[in-house]
Design a protein around this motif. Structure first.
Motif, PDB file in Angstrom:
ATOM      1  N   GLU A 257      11.655  11.741  -0.469  1.00 49.19           N
ATOM      2  CA  GLU A 257      12.440  10.893   0.437  1.00 49.19           C
ATOM      3  C   GLU A 257      11.884   9.456   0.502  1.00 49.19           C
ATOM      4  O   GLU A 257      10.712   9.218   0.229  1.00 49.19           O
ATOM      5  CB  GLU A 257      12.493  11.518   1.841  1.00 49.19           C
ATOM      6  N   VAL A 258      12.761   8.530   0.909  1.00 51.42           N
ATOM      7  CA  VAL A 258      12.353   7.127   1.042  1.00 51.42           C
ATOM      8  C   VAL A 258      11.447   6.983   2.274  1.00 51.42           C
ATOM      9  O   VAL A 258      11.819   7.405   3.372  1.00 51.42           O
ATOM     10  CB  VAL A 258      13.590   6.216   1.206  1.00 51.42           C
ATOM     11  N   VAL A 259      10.253   6.405   2.071  1.00 52.24           N
ATOM     12  CA  VAL A 259       9.327   6.193   3.190  1.00 52.24           C
ATOM     13  C   VAL A 259       9.448   4.751   3.690  1.00 52.24           C
ATOM     14  O   VAL A 259       9.578   4.494   4.872  1.00 52.24           O
ATOM     15  CB  VAL A 259       7.866   6.481   2.742  1.00 52.24           C
ATOM     16  N   LEU A 260       9.423   3.800   2.738  1.00 47.60           N
ATOM     17  CA  LEU A 260       9.549   2.390   3.105  1.00 47.60           C
ATOM     18  C   LEU A 260      10.886   1.880   2.589  1.00 47.60           C
ATOM     19  O   LEU A 260      11.189   2.012   1.402  1.00 47.60           O
ATOM     20  CB  LEU A 260       8.413   1.572   2.473  1.00 47.60           C
ATOM     21  N   ASP A 261      11.667   1.316   3.502  1.00 47.27           N
ATOM     22  CA  ASP A 261      12.980   0.811   3.096  1.00 47.27           C
ATOM     23  C   ASP A 261      13.136  -0.613   3.637  1.00 47.27           C
ATOM     24  O   ASP A 261      13.256  -0.824   4.835  1.00 47.27           O
ATOM     25  CB  ASP A 261      14.076   1.727   3.672  1.00 47.27           C
ATOM     26  N   ILE A 262      13.083  -1.586   2.719  1.00 44.93           N
ATOM     27  CA  ILE A 262      13.180  -2.989   3.122  1.00 44.93           C
ATOM     28  C   ILE A 262      14.542  -3.518   2.683  1.00 44.93           C
ATOM     29  O   ILE A 262      14.909  -3.381   1.519  1.00 44.93           O
ATOM     30  CB  ILE A 262      12.069  -3.817   2.451  1.00 44.93           C
ATOM     31  N   LYS A 282      12.528  -0.354  -2.047  1.00 42.33           N
ATOM     32  CA  LYS A 282      12.341   0.994  -1.500  1.00 42.33           C
ATOM     33  C   LYS A 282      11.103   1.617  -2.140  1.00 42.33           C
ATOM     34  O   LYS A 282      10.874   1.451  -3.339  1.00 42.33           O
ATOM     35  CB  LYS A 282      13.542   1.882  -1.842  1.00 42.33           C
ATOM     36  N   VAL A 283      10.319   2.336  -1.338  1.00 41.73           N
ATOM     37  CA  VAL A 283       9.216   3.118  -1.901  1.00 41.73           C
ATOM     38  C   VAL A 283       9.347   4.532  -1.362  1.00 41.73           C
ATOM     39  O   VAL A 283       9.480   4.736  -0.152  1.00 41.73           O
ATOM     40  CB  VAL A 283       7.833   2.543  -1.505  1.00 41.73           C
ATOM     41  N   ARG A 284       9.332   5.508  -2.284  1.00 42.94           N
ATOM     42  CA  ARG A 284       9.517   6.902  -1.883  1.00 42.94           C
ATOM     43  C   ARG A 284       8.187   7.640  -1.781  1.00 42.94           C
ATOM     44  O   ARG A 284       7.186   7.218  -2.353  1.00 42.94           O
ATOM     45  CB  ARG A 284      10.394   7.620  -2.911  1.00 42.94           C
ATOM     46  N   ALA A 285       8.229   8.753  -1.076  1.00 43.72           N
ATOM     47  CA  ALA A 285       7.049   9.622  -1.015  1.00 43.72           C
ATOM     48  C   ALA A 285       6.761  10.121  -2.430  1.00 43.72           C
ATOM     49  O   ALA A 285       7.693  10.461  -3.183  1.00 43.72           O
ATOM     50  CB  ALA A 285       7.347  10.804  -0.088  1.00 43.72           C
ATOM     51  N   GLY A 286       5.493  10.138  -2.808  1.00 43.95           N
ATOM     52  CA  GLY A 286       5.140  10.683  -4.127  1.00 43.95           C
ATOM     53  C   GLY A 286       5.358   9.731  -5.285  1.00 43.95           C
ATOM     54  O   GLY A 286       5.519  10.160  -6.425  1.00 43.95           O
ATOM     55  N   GLU A 287       5.393   8.426  -5.015  1.00 42.60           N
ATOM     56  CA  GLU A 287       5.479   7.477  -6.141  1.00 42.60           C
ATOM     57  C   GLU A 287       4.661   6.225  -5.822  1.00 42.60           C
ATOM     58  O   GLU A 287       4.429   5.885  -4.672  1.00 42.60           O
ATOM     59  CB  GLU A 287       6.937   7.094  -6.457  1.00 42.60           C
ATOM     60  N   ILE A 288       4.234   5.571  -6.913  1.00 42.43           N
ATOM     61  CA  ILE A 288       3.548   4.284  -6.783  1.00 42.43           C
ATOM     62  C   ILE A 288       4.494   3.211  -7.303  1.00 42.43           C
ATOM     63  O   ILE A 288       4.911   3.258  -8.465  1.00 42.43           O
ATOM     64  CB  ILE A 288       2.246   4.249  -7.621  1.00 42.43           C
ATOM     65  N   VAL A 289       4.866   2.296  -6.422  1.00 38.69           N
ATOM     66  CA  VAL A 289       5.693   1.180  -6.865  1.00 38.69           C
ATOM     67  C   VAL A 289       4.774  -0.034  -7.001  1.00 38.69           C
ATOM     68  O   VAL A 289       4.080  -0.418  -6.057  1.00 38.69           O
ATOM     69  CB  VAL A 289       6.823   0.877  -5.860  1.00 38.69           C
ATOM     70  N   ASP A 424       1.404   7.562   5.711  1.00 39.39           N
ATOM     71  CA  ASP A 424       2.588   7.904   4.900  1.00 39.39           C
ATOM     72  C   ASP A 424       2.792   6.851   3.823  1.00 39.39           C
ATOM     73  O   ASP A 424       3.295   7.129   2.749  1.00 39.39           O
ATOM     74  CB  ASP A 424       3.845   7.941   5.793  1.00 39.39           C
ATOM     75  N   LEU A 425       2.425   5.614   4.175  1.00 35.01           N
ATOM     76  CA  LEU A 425       2.565   4.503   3.224  1.00 35.01           C
ATOM     77  C   LEU A 425       1.199   3.852   3.067  1.00 35.01           C
ATOM     78  O   LEU A 425       0.583   3.453   4.050  1.00 35.01           O
ATOM     79  CB  LEU A 425       3.559   3.457   3.770  1.00 35.01           C
ATOM     80  N   LEU A 426       0.729   3.763   1.828  1.00 33.03           N
ATOM     81  CA  LEU A 426      -0.536   3.069   1.572  1.00 33.03           C
ATOM     82  C   LEU A 426      -0.219   1.801   0.793  1.00 33.03           C
ATOM     83  O   LEU A 426       0.364   1.850  -0.290  1.00 33.03           O
ATOM     84  CB  LEU A 426      -1.486   3.958   0.761  1.00 33.03           C
ATOM     85  N   ALA A 456       3.586   7.599  -0.147  1.00 34.20           N
ATOM     86  CA  ALA A 456       4.238   6.453  -0.800  1.00 34.20           C
ATOM     87  C   ALA A 456       3.163   5.387  -0.975  1.00 34.20           C
ATOM     88  O   ALA A 456       2.451   5.059  -0.030  1.00 34.20           O
ATOM     89  CB  ALA A 456       5.363   5.919   0.085  1.00 34.20           C
ATOM     90  N   VAL A 457       3.052   4.848  -2.191  1.00 38.34           N
ATOM     91  CA  VAL A 457       2.021   3.838  -2.448  1.00 38.34           C
ATOM     92  C   VAL A 457       2.685   2.563  -2.965  1.00 38.34           C
ATOM     93  O   VAL A 457       3.499   2.597  -3.895  1.00 38.34           O
ATOM     94  CB  VAL A 457       0.989   4.339  -3.488  1.00 38.34           C
ATOM     95  N   LEU A 458       2.348   1.430  -2.327  1.00 39.80           N
ATOM     96  CA  LEU A 458       2.850   0.130  -2.781  1.00 39.80           C
ATOM     97  C   LEU A 458       1.652  -0.642  -3.324  1.00 39.80           C
ATOM     98  O   LEU A 458       0.699  -0.922  -2.597  1.00 39.80           O
ATOM     99  CB  LEU A 458       3.491  -0.621  -1.607  1.00 39.80           C
ATOM    100  N   LEU A 459       1.704  -0.962  -4.614  1.00 42.61           N
ATOM    101  CA  LEU A 459       0.581  -1.639  -5.265  1.00 42.61           C
ATOM    102  C   LEU A 459       0.970  -3.065  -5.612  1.00 42.61           C
ATOM    103  O   LEU A 459       1.989  -3.301  -6.269  1.00 42.61           O
ATOM    104  CB  LEU A 459       0.219  -0.879  -6.558  1.00 42.61           C
ATOM    105  N   ILE A 460       0.158  -4.023  -5.148  1.00 42.66           N
ATOM    106  CA  ILE A 460       0.388  -5.422  -5.509  1.00 42.66           C
ATOM    107  C   ILE A 460      -0.806  -5.869  -6.326  1.00 42.66           C
ATOM    108  O   ILE A 460      -1.952  -5.745  -5.879  1.00 42.66           O
ATOM    109  CB  ILE A 460       0.530  -6.322  -4.261  1.00 42.66           C
TER     110      ILE A 460
END
Length: 512
Positions: A257-262, A282-289, A424-426, A456-460
């Protein structure tokens, strides 16, 4: 022009800082009336090199010649004397002063004991008209746009007689219209016989305006080419480098499911320029964007908006379906956001606190660390020992001040704290910047482990290798907007480089 003497020649310039060779035997020639671009990724050594030419640093080895004569540039005043001027990325202007006052500051025309202000205004007006700069000498700096302030910086160098101008990332802070105007001004400067070194990582501008390009990567010159004989693809490859670091071991992601929705996120700076402009992600649970982009395109502002450090003007940021925009950092942290900040010293640790104290910065006020308003140091220490062991934080003791740890261990401490919150979001911003290979591998494995646990992982990151290796999906940010999304296995450095430079849009197919 043939073998004319260069106006500036750098011969095998080497500059070392503790643990890094910033410039490794760099040679470069600038000829009269040309625009010579210096291209390279963040940390490639471009600014260091120009700070040497402008006398802010001294080279450890190598020499500089101006018009064929060896010179020692031991201060900016010496550089100015030699006809070298620098337009800095961060303007050095006095806000309450007028344009003319700023331009003459330090080299005022005298009239008896006073300053001949009228003469100054006349000279500023003359220069302004000659180079098509159109600035009002009597306007106060605080009342004019960023683009105009930059023109004042250019005038400051011309007023001091600069024949050679160094522009450090001059378009980073400008609107698209201002960029177009700046390129016209630069062309006019060289038409009048000035010579320009342009530091940039925007391929589009290089193709449009420069005569030659020198590409540097990790402190070394990779190549110098004529702009007319190269292409954006070519330059992207040289700038980023062919070789890709070791591949990270990871299984295929299984996003849920979508955890972060901008949606349509817009945030303006104090000059009312949108630093985030209708951004969707969007960043979903179980993925690294992974967010790929050249520094200064809104990455920091995006993180600040999500973590509550920046005001959002419009749009929405939802975490697990709940709106979190413009809430306090503590509230956002408690709703399930972990944050590994890009500046570990400023936002990650309190350097004069012990390792133990830093481990509970965000949870000290909760059980079991706090009982009836009193801190339970035994519990805090027990907790710290557990984390220090699990994350291999190398520290003399848990009471050691954080500033005594190496960068890699400081970073591990922050990651231990943030991961332990079980968010939930890192959000991981430049998580491996300045770390050695071993620490990099450790950090990347931690991010993948979080993903595998369904987070959900957001990598910059500005490291393209890292974005390509660690992300399951890549969103490209340019001028505060996500311009496209690609899958790492379906893209390459060239395509990403072009998207990052804004010269190619990609359908937002991935992850829709």
């Amino acid at each position: 022009m043939g073998a004319a003497t260069p106006v500036v020649e750098l011969k095998q310039i080497t500059k070392r800082f503790p643990g890094i060779v910033a410039n490794d035997s760099i040679s470069l020639q600038l000829h009269k009336g040309e625009i010579h671009a210096l291209l390279g990724e963040n940390g490639a050594g471009k600014s260091t090199l120009m700070n040497i030419v402008f006398g802010l640093y001294q080279p450890d080895e190598g020499s500089i010649e101006v018009n064929g004569k060896p010179v020692l540039i031991d201060s900016p005043n010496k550089a100015i004397e030699l006809g070298i001027g620098m337009v800095h990325q961060h303007f050095k202007l006095v806000q309450p002063f007028t344009v003319a006052e700023n331009i003459i500051l330090g080299s005022e025309p005298r009239k008896g004991l006073g300053i001949n202000y009228k003469k100054a205004v006349a000279e500023v007006t003359r220069l302004s008209e000659m180079y098509g700069l159109q600035v009002n000498p009597n306007a106060k700096i605080e009342d004019i746009s960023v683009g105009m302030q930059q023109r004042v910086e250019i005038l400051k160098t011309l007023y001091r007689g600069a024949e050679i101008l160094i522009f450090d990332e001059p378009t980073a802070v400008l609107t698209p219209q201002e960029i177009t105007e700046l390129l016209v001004i630069m062309k006019k400067l060289v038409a009048e016989g000035k010579s320009i070194i342009l530091i940039t990582h925007k391929l589009k501008e290089i193709m449009e305006i420069s005569d030659k390009v020198t590409i540097i990567r990790r402190g070394k010159v990779i190549d110098t080419v004529k702009t007319s004989e190269t292409s954006p693809n070519d330059l992207a490859a040289k700038m980023v480098g062919r070789e890709v670091t070791f591949k990270v071991d990871k299984k295929q992601a299984e996003p849920k499911e979508v955890v972060l929705d901008i949606q349509n996120l817009t945030s303006k700076n104090q000059d009312h320029i949108a630093v985030l402009d209708q951004l969707n992600l969007k960043v979903r649970a179980g993925e690294i964007v992974g967010i790929a982009g050249v520094d200064g395109n809104g990455q920091s502002e995006l993180i600040e908006a999500i973590t509550g450090l920046r005001k959002v003007d419009s749009g929405s940021i939802k975490l697990n379906g709940k709106e979190i925009k413009n809430q306090t950092p503590r509230k956002i942290s408690e709703s399930g956001v972990g944050h590994i900040p890009e500046d570990r010293h400023k936002h990650g640790l309190v350097l004069d606190f012990s390792v133990s104290e830093n481990m509970v910065l965000e949870s000290y006020y909760k059980e079991p660390f706090s009982k009836k308003g009193f801190l339970d140091f035994k519990e805090i220490d027990k907790h710290t020992v557990k984390l220090v062991e699990a994350f291999d934080v190398r520290t003399p003791s848990i009471d050691t001040k954080s500033r005594a740890l190496s960068g890699g261990n400081q970073q591990k401490a922050i990651i231990a704290r943030e991961v332990n919150k079980n968010p939930d979001l890192l959000i991981a911003a430049q998580p491996t910047r300045g770390l050695d290979v071993g620490a990099i591998e450790f950090v990347q494995k931690q991010l993948i482990a979080q993903r595998d646990q369904g987070k959900a992982v957001l990598l910059i990151s500005f490291e393209l290798d890292e974005i390509m290796n660690v992300s399951d999906r890549i969103a490209v940010i340019y001028e505060g907007h996500i311009v496209g999304e690609v899958l790492p296995e379906e893209t390459n450095d060239q395509e990403l480089g072009l998207m990052m430079a804004g010269s190619m849009k990609k359908r937002g197919a991935a992850g829709e």
